[in-house]
Design a protein around this motif. Structure first.
Motif: not given
Length: 308
Positions: A46, A70, A72-73, A75, A117, A119, A152
């Protein structure tokens, strides 16, 4: 081989661990650094990335926009060390000819730079109706800084409220809500509450207001309140605006202004951003370094800790 005694045995080369339960680990970055995942941890993380908040403007103007947020879970687990960038808050506007930029400066971007990826979160817009992670407000009744300039989904932030013209500016956009207009209450937009730690990040800065001009027919303005997520409060009466909270990426609050003139109150700076990485609790398998003496090998076998 060096380090081996009695004709040692070479096994799988892995990180040496003792094994057993590992509690959930949360690593917080308030400055640039490097993240390295714990050996054997689950395959996802996370991650919260919060950019620096925008600085507000002085002289009954708009509040700064919050830094973009942002969250992001799940990931993907990184296979190598990850560079982390934490954006600084933008400077607030300073009154007088010898001061800094009167409308403030935008906040800096924050980045969790995985190769596959990355973030990124965008710094908050400064209070001249500038775009950003969340937008900064201003005086004009027709202009507002736009949020989510990174494009986003879900959005990283929202628009600022429009200004009220002469009476004062609007509130900066927040990571969870649009800022209020200057003709309303000039509050900055509220931030985003991260479920992992129930903390709110990215509140917009409050607008500042005019006072003392009612004898000439001008209405008094309002001072926007501090918003959830570290947004700074705006002020009236030549007072200085409140800075956004560091580590939350809040926007700065605008300074006030008393008619007929003179130096107005300085504006608040934007709050610095933060990057937080959370990995859940897990049971770590026991393993050894890959090179053992025969005595060590036998000991590991008896403990059922010889890695496969």
């Amino acid at each position: 081989m060096a380090g081996s005694n009695n004709g040692g045995v070479i096994g799988p080369v892995v990180v040496a661990t003792t094994g057993g339960p590992i509690s959930a680990i949360t690593e917080t970055f308030t400055a640039p650094g490097t993240f390295t995942q714990t050996f054997g941890a689950p395959g996802s993380l996370n991650v919260l990335v919060v950019a620096g908040g925008g600085g507000a403007a002085q002289r009954k103007a708009g509040g700064g926009g919050a830094g973009g947020v942002r969250a992001i879970s799940s990931h993907p687990s990184p296979t190598s060390a990850i560079a982390v960038t934490v954006g600084a808050g933008g400077r607030g506007g300073i009154p007088g000819p010898s001061g800094g930029p009167p409308n403030g400066l935008s906040g800096g971007n924050s980045i969790f730079a995985t190769a596959s990826s990355p973030i990124s979160a965008t710094g908050g817009g400064f209070a001249d109706s500038q775009p950003g992670g969340s937008g900064g407000s201003g005086l004009p009744t027709s202009a507002q800084g736009t949020g989510n300039v990174g494009g986003y989904s879900p959005v990283e932030g929202y628009n600022a409220g429009v200004g009220a013209g002469t009476p004062g500016g609007g509130g900066g956009g927040g990571a969870g809500q649009v800022g209020s207009s200057g003709s309303s209450n000039s509050n900055g937009g509220s931030g985003y509450s991260w479920p992992v730690n129930s903390t709110t990040y990215g509140g917009g800065g409050g607008g500042g207001g005019l006072t003392g001009a009612t004898p000439i027919g001008l209405p008094n303005g309002t001072a926007g309140s501090a918003s959830p997520g570290g947004g700074g409060a705006g002020t009236i009466n030549n007072n200085a605006g409140q800075s956004g909270t560091d580590g939350l990426g809040g926007g700065g609050g605008s300074g006030g202004f008393v008619y007929p003139g003179g130096d107005s109150g300085a504006a608040g700076d934007g709050g610095d951003g933060v990057v937080i990485v959370n990995q859940g609790a897990f049971t770590q398998s026991a393993s050894a370094s890959g090179v053992w003496s025969l005595q060590k090998q036998m000991s590991l076998l008896k403990q059922s800790k010889w890695p496969s």
